[in-house]
Design a protein around this motif. Structure first.
Motif, mmCIF file in Angstrom:
data_model
loop_
_atom_site.group_PDB
_atom_site.id
_atom_site.type_symbol
_atom_site.label_atom_id
_atom_site.label_comp_id
_atom_site.label_asym_id
_atom_site.label_seq_id
_atom_site.Cartn_x
_atom_site.Cartn_y
_atom_site.Cartn_z
ATOM 1 N N THR A 184 1.945 6.360 -7.107
ATOM 2 C CA THR A 184 0.763 6.966 -7.729
ATOM 3 C C THR A 184 0.846 8.492 -7.690
ATOM 4 N N LYS A 185 1.442 9.034 -6.625
ATOM 5 C CA LYS A 185 1.596 10.489 -6.522
ATOM 6 C C LYS A 185 2.436 11.045 -7.663
ATOM 7 N N LYS B 297 0.828 -1.213 0.000
ATOM 8 C CA LYS B 297 0.000 0.000 0.000
ATOM 9 C C LYS B 297 0.859 1.259 0.000
ATOM 10 N N ILE B 298 1.926 1.256 0.797
ATOM 11 C CA ILE B 298 2.819 2.412 0.879
ATOM 12 C C ILE B 298 3.484 2.676 -0.475
ATOM 13 N N GLU C 232 0.833 4.053 -2.984
ATOM 14 C CA GLU C 232 0.466 5.441 -2.710
ATOM 15 C C GLU C 232 1.573 6.401 -3.136
ATOM 16 N N HIS C 233 2.819 6.010 -2.904
ATOM 17 C CA HIS C 233 3.933 6.892 -3.249
ATOM 18 C C HIS C 233 4.120 6.993 -4.766
#
Length: 229
Positions: A22-23, A15-16, A19-20
């Motif tokens: 995708t930014k 997940k981490i 999320e990173h």
């Protein structure tokens, strides 16, 4: 948008990473079934893989070898194993880089960007590997299909299909040749897999306003033709 396939069995770490990345405008996919990684890889057609070593069923070394048999897609191994032999083993089994856990997201981001640039972007092979027909050019170094004003980033499978069609122009490419050239193990290929990929590629020709189109020759295969005015 570049696709990243994340093969990690710790959902929190996965997940981490998602999320990173995708930014920074990467399109991320996470493994769904650990015993079907090859099938998922072929369906996603990622531009880069982030791979853990300790996985259910088979380890990351095994899956790196399997992926490397199908593709030159860059692979980054992310693992808690810190011994030099583990890193050597990873590289020998097809990985392009190795990051030890715990890791910095900035370091991961730098390595992802570096491999993307070297494989597809500004640091890719300086010898142009492009073919132009009508108003359309295929560049297999940068994995792009473009016209004078528009361009589209291709998946690896789309690029391979395009290259076969461009090189054969104006002749027909037999369906079986496309299958055998792109998929080493045809047991993984469902009946409509080629048709689906051809359909996606046709849309990209339309998106860049190409004068070329892919024609289906029933009973034979596919042919790249220049559309009539």
């Amino acid at each position: 948008m570049y696709k990243i396939y994340i093969i990690e069995d710790d959902p929190n770490i996965s997940k981490i990473i998602v999320e990173h990345l995708t930014k920074y405008q990467f399109e991320c996919y996470t493994v769904q079934q650990f015993n079907h990684i090859v099938e998922e890889f072929q369906a996603i057609q990622p531009h880069l893989v982030v791979m853990d070593i300790n996985l259910p069923t088979y380890d990351g070394y095994f899956w790196s070898r399997k992926i490397r048999q199908l593709s030159k897609c860059p692979i980054i191994i992310v693992s808690a194993r810190v011994n030099d032999i583990d890193q050597v083993h990873g590289i020998e089994n097809g990985a392009d880089d190795f990051i030890t856990k715990p890791f910095s997201l900035d370091v991961l981001m730098a390595k992802v960007n570096g491999l993307i640039r070297r494989t597809y972007g500004e640091y890719a092979s300086s010898e142009s590997n492009s073919i132009s027909i009508a108003n359309t050019t295929l560049n297999s170094d940068t994995v792009r299909l473009y016209t004078e004003k528009h361009e589209s980033l291709l998946t690896l499978k789309e690029m391979q299909l395009s290259k076969l069609l461009f090189e054969a122009y104006p002749n027909v490419v037999p369906r079986q040749k496309l299958l055998s050239a792109i998929w080493d193990d045809e047991s993984f290929v469902e009946e409509n897999t080629l048709s689906v990929n051809i359909g996606r590629l046709r849309k990209k020709f339309e998106t860049i306003q190409s004068r070329l189109e892919i024609k289906t020759i029933r009973g034979l295969g596919y042919q790249l033709v220049e559309a009539e005015e």
